[in-house]
Design an enzyme around this catalytic site. Structure first.
Site: not given
Ligand code: CAA
Length: 382
Positions: A17, A123, A144, A156, A195
């Site tokens: 993060m 979180s 957040h 948030e 969350n």
């Molecule tokens: N920086 C720049 N670009 C990034 C990146 C980063 N850190 N991470 C991924 N990307 C890009 C990839 O390069 C890819 O680009 P292209 O389409 O041009 O190739 C694009 O994003 C999509 O990535 P992927 O093809 O690897 O995979 P995806 O389509 O599954 O996308 C994701 C990845 C955006 C992470 C998607 O899987 C997603 O939305 N996942 C759910 C994430 C989620 O729910 N997050 C919340 C978690 S809960 C939380 O965080 C709360 C807490 O308090 C713990």
């Protein structure tokens, strides 16, 4: 202080993060100081920022010159005092352990300029309690972000008991400047919106593995087939099993013993298998993202079960006055993760009565009180 007066943002923590938030601040044009407890952590965080900026150059979202300017706008530190001495705004992203957070905030209060806002990326945890470690609780706020911070749009903005309206507005405006979607959380309440709404899912997902009702791949394949970008177990690994474990402990202590982390989760954390960050968790990440075989989907697992308990939890936020407008919950849920629709948008399509009935059945089947339908869900009026 006004949002235009903020020039430098200090980020505490360079992990998943911390480095992501620092990158978001750079992209918004801020000068950034990023600090972690050891040089190797700061170096790794900086390398990840550079890699991610490089991806953005490749996609022509920023220019090579932009990238260079951003890289020259970040300084890294191990010494907390040096990191924050001239910061206008500090965002903390250290481990989710209250004593560590309080220690950090005590130091921030001592070393950051008097005008600086101190924000926590916690979180789940109480902003009021974190703020109590400082002599400026009116300037302490929850901010957040979601993982990956550079892509997920929700932030948030959480009001602690003593947070001033000026601080809330500043944090909100900083999030807007970062091109994010801020949602105000008016009451300091465990897990805030995103969350908290997802919390009962983690109980159900925990029990499924504990009782051997399905494998992670079977459930993830099923959820990916209905359009989720990541299955729920892959997402746990992606965010970190340590984060899931500490979150569950905090929920169990403060909300309900239903949230007590399952044995398998504790074992993973104790053995250092934390998911993506360590190369192994529920899945093996040593070769990159786990390849989920969609043919393994457990077809008799109904995704509506996860929706039912989410909608139910969302109604609790309305009943408890954490959020006034149901649309804010939908907005938060859509922008925080990979869902196309918020829980209430889905509920309207499925029917509140059907969801209430399913919650009742799940509560009985698994003996989980947290799944019992609320009066609001049973009435079907939000
Ligand atoms: N920086 C720049 N670009 C990034 C990146 C980063 N850190 N991470 C991924 N990307 C890009 C990839 O390069 C890819 O680009 P292209 O389409 O041009 O190739 C694009 O994003 C999509 O990535 P992927 O093809 O690897 O995979 P995806 O389509 O599954 O996308 C994701 C990845 C955006 C992470 C998607 O899987 C997603 O939305 N996942 C759910 C994430 C989620 O729910 N997050 C919340 C978690 S809960 C939380 O965080 C709360 C807490 O308090 C713990």
């Amino acid at each position: 202080m006004k949002v235009d007066d903020i020039e430098k943002i200090a980020v505490m923590g360079a992990g998943d993060m911390g480095h992501g938030i620092a990158e978001v601040a750079l992209l918004a044009g801020y000068k950034v100081a990023m600090r972690d407890v050891e040089q190797r952590f700061v170096d790794k965080g900086l390398a990840r920022i550079k890699e991610s900026l490089e991806k953005l150059v490749e996609k022509q979202k920023i220019s090579e010159d932009n990238k260079k300017a951003m890289v020259s706008n970040i300084e890294t530190f191990v010494d907390i005092g040096k990191a924050v001495k001239d910061a206008d705004f500090v965002i903390e992203a250290v481990p989710e352990i209250m004593n560590i957070k309080k220690e950090v905030f005590k130091e921030l209060d001592k070393h950051a300029p008097k005008h600086a806002i101190l924000a926590s990326n916690t979180s789940n945890m109480s902003i009021t309690e974190i703020a109590s470690a400082t002599n400026r609780p009116e300037k302490v706020v929850g901010m957040h972000f979601f993982n990956p911070a550079v892509l997920m749009r929700l932030v948030e903005i959480i009001k602690g008991d003593k947070t001033s309206e000026e601080t809330m507005k500043l944090a909100y405006d900083v999030a807007l400047r970062m091109n994010k979607v801020p949602v105000r959380v008016e009451k300091d309440s465990i897990g805030f919106i995103y969350n908290r709404v997802n919390a009962p899912n983690s109980i159900l997902l925990g029990v499924i593995l504990e009782r051997g009702l399905a494998t992670p791949e079977q459930i993830d394949a099923r959820m990916k087939k209905v359009g989720m970008p990541m299955g729920p177990y892959e997402l746990m690994d992606y965010v970190g099993l340590d984060v899931a474990y500490h979150g569950a402990l905090y929920f169990a202590e403060r909300l309900s013993s239903d949230y007590k982390p399952p044995k398998w989760l504790k074992e993973k954390v104790d053995s250092g298998n934390l998911g993506k960050k360590t190369g192994k968790g529920i899945f093996d990440w040593s070769q990159g993202r786990p390849a989920i075989d969609l043919d393994k989907a457990k077809e008799d697992f109904d995704p509506t079960d996860l929706i039912a308990i989410q909608v139910n939890e969302a109604t609790k936020l309305l009943e408890e006055g954490v959020v006034k407008n149901p649309d804010d919950i939908d907005k938060a849920m859509v922008n925080g993760g990979g869902s196309a629709f918020g829980p209430f948008q889905l509920a309207k399509g499925i029917g509140f009565d059907k969801l209430a009935k399913r919650c009742e059945e799940l509560a009985k089947q698994f003996g989980v009180k947290a799944f019992e339908p609320t009066e609001t869900l049973k009435k079907g009026r939000i």
